[in-house]
Design a protein around this motif. Structure first.
Motif, PDB file in Angstrom:
ATOM      1  N   LEU A 251       0.834  -1.200   0.000  1.00 59.08           N
ATOM      2  CA  LEU A 251       0.000   0.000   0.000  1.00 59.08           C
ATOM      3  C   LEU A 251       0.873   1.256   0.000  1.00 59.08           C
ATOM      4  O   LEU A 251       2.053   1.213   0.329  1.00 59.08           O
ATOM      5  N   ASP A 252       0.294   2.386  -0.367  1.00 62.64           N
ATOM      6  CA  ASP A 252       0.980   3.669  -0.257  1.00 62.64           C
ATOM      7  C   ASP A 252       0.543   4.310   1.055  1.00 62.64           C
ATOM      8  O   ASP A 252      -0.540   4.888   1.153  1.00 62.64           O
ATOM      9  N   LEU A 253       1.402   4.192   2.091  1.00 63.32           N
ATOM     10  CA  LEU A 253       1.120   4.751   3.406  1.00 63.32           C
ATOM     11  C   LEU A 253       2.120   5.853   3.745  1.00 63.32           C
ATOM     12  O   LEU A 253       2.417   6.101   4.911  1.00 63.32           O
ATOM     13  N   SER A 254       2.644   6.505   2.712  1.00 60.73           N
ATOM     14  CA  SER A 254       3.578   7.603   2.939  1.00 60.73           C
ATOM     15  C   SER A 254       2.886   8.718   3.732  1.00 60.73           C
ATOM     16  O   SER A 254       1.694   8.977   3.560  1.00 60.73           O
ATOM     17  N   LEU A 255       3.649   9.306   4.651  1.00 63.14           N
ATOM     18  CA  LEU A 255       3.204  10.429   5.488  1.00 63.14           C
ATOM     19  C   LEU A 255       2.197  10.044   6.570  1.00 63.14           C
ATOM     20  O   LEU A 255       1.741  10.897   7.328  1.00 63.14           O
TER      21      LEU A 255
END
Length: 271
Positions: free
Chosen positions: A146-150
């Motif tokens: 998943l994209d869990l950046s920030l």
């Protein structure tokens, strides 16, 4: 009986020094989408040890017999919680999705506190601009790819979470409990792990450039092949951590007693 056919289907495996014999059918039938099935599908050329004919896989062989028994019989072992965490790690590495689900279900049945949110809940949440999971219990859920950046995971309970190949750039894990979690090949650039518990976590192949791991518990962690350039590790406890092949160029290090640094790049590291 055609013995030559039987012999051609036999596979000899050397898993981190422990040797096993099995068949191609065992490795490919039950979990056809696994890494093992792909390796022995016939689509890839395999490298064998020249004298013995064994295929070497650089993993801990402690639990591989359980993996073979799962592939043969479809039965998962009953293990203590630490051993179950280790086997889950191996199942994730080999991409044995069926075994992972069975092990996670058995842990729920034995009374482990369930996560407050599901993977689907997380996906819905990250569609908003600013996401915080501060202090939330997410133990054991699959957040891989998943994209869990920030995202802010500060103070959260993240034990045994699957973060494999997840983008976590600039995420915050301040004082989080992520013991036993799997970050294999995750992007963790500039993440904050100040004071976090990562005991026994798998961080092999991760990108941790400029990450802040000050005062973190990194005991028994695996950082094999990880990129830790310019990472901040002041006062972190790296006892028995495996940093073999890691890039520690320019990193600020302390408490490296007992850590495996074989092949690590220490150029410019501060110790």
């Amino acid at each position: 009986m055609d013995r030559s056919s039987d012999l051609s289907s036999m596979v000899r495996l050397n898993i981190g020094g422990k040797k096993f014999c099995t068949t191609i059918d065992t490795l490919t039938n039950r979990e056809p989408d696994s890494m093992l099935a792909a390796m022995f599908s016939g689509r890839h050329a395999m490298s064998h040890e020249s004298k013995t004919g064994y295929v070497f896989i650089d993993r801990d062989g402690k639990h591989f017999r359980h993996i073979l028994n799962w592939l043969r019989d479809g039965i998962a072992p009953t293990l203590s919680d630490p051993d179950c965490s280790e086997l889950l790690r191996e199942a994730d590495y080999y991409q044995l999705l069926g075994l992972k689900e069975i092990l996670k279900a058995s842990r729920r049945e034995t009374g482990e506190v369930e996560a407050e949110l599901t993977r689907v809940d997380i996906i819905k949440c990250i569609q908003s601009e600013r996401v915080r999971f501060r202090g939330v219990n997410l133990s054991g859920i699959d957040l891989s790819k998943l994209d869990l950046s920030l995202v802010d995971f500060s103070y959260a309970c993240l034990r045994n979470v699957f973060f494999s190949r997840t983008n976590l750039q600039l995420a915050k894990f301040r004082d989080a409990d992520a013991g036993g979690s799997i970050f294999h090949n995750a992007i963790l650039r500039e993440c904050e792990f100040t004071g976090a518990n990562l005991r026994g976590a798998l961080l092999a192949g991760t990108s941790l450039q400029s990450a802040n791991l000050q005062d973190a518990c990194l005991v028994d962690c695996s950082f094999c092949g990880a990129d830790l350039r310019s990472a901040h590790l002041q006062n972190a406890d790296l006892t028995n951590a495996n940093l073999e092949g890691a890039n520690l160029e320019g990193a600020n290090l302390k408490h490296l007693e007992g850590a495996n640094l074989g092949g690590a790049n220490m150029t410019g590291a501060i110790r």
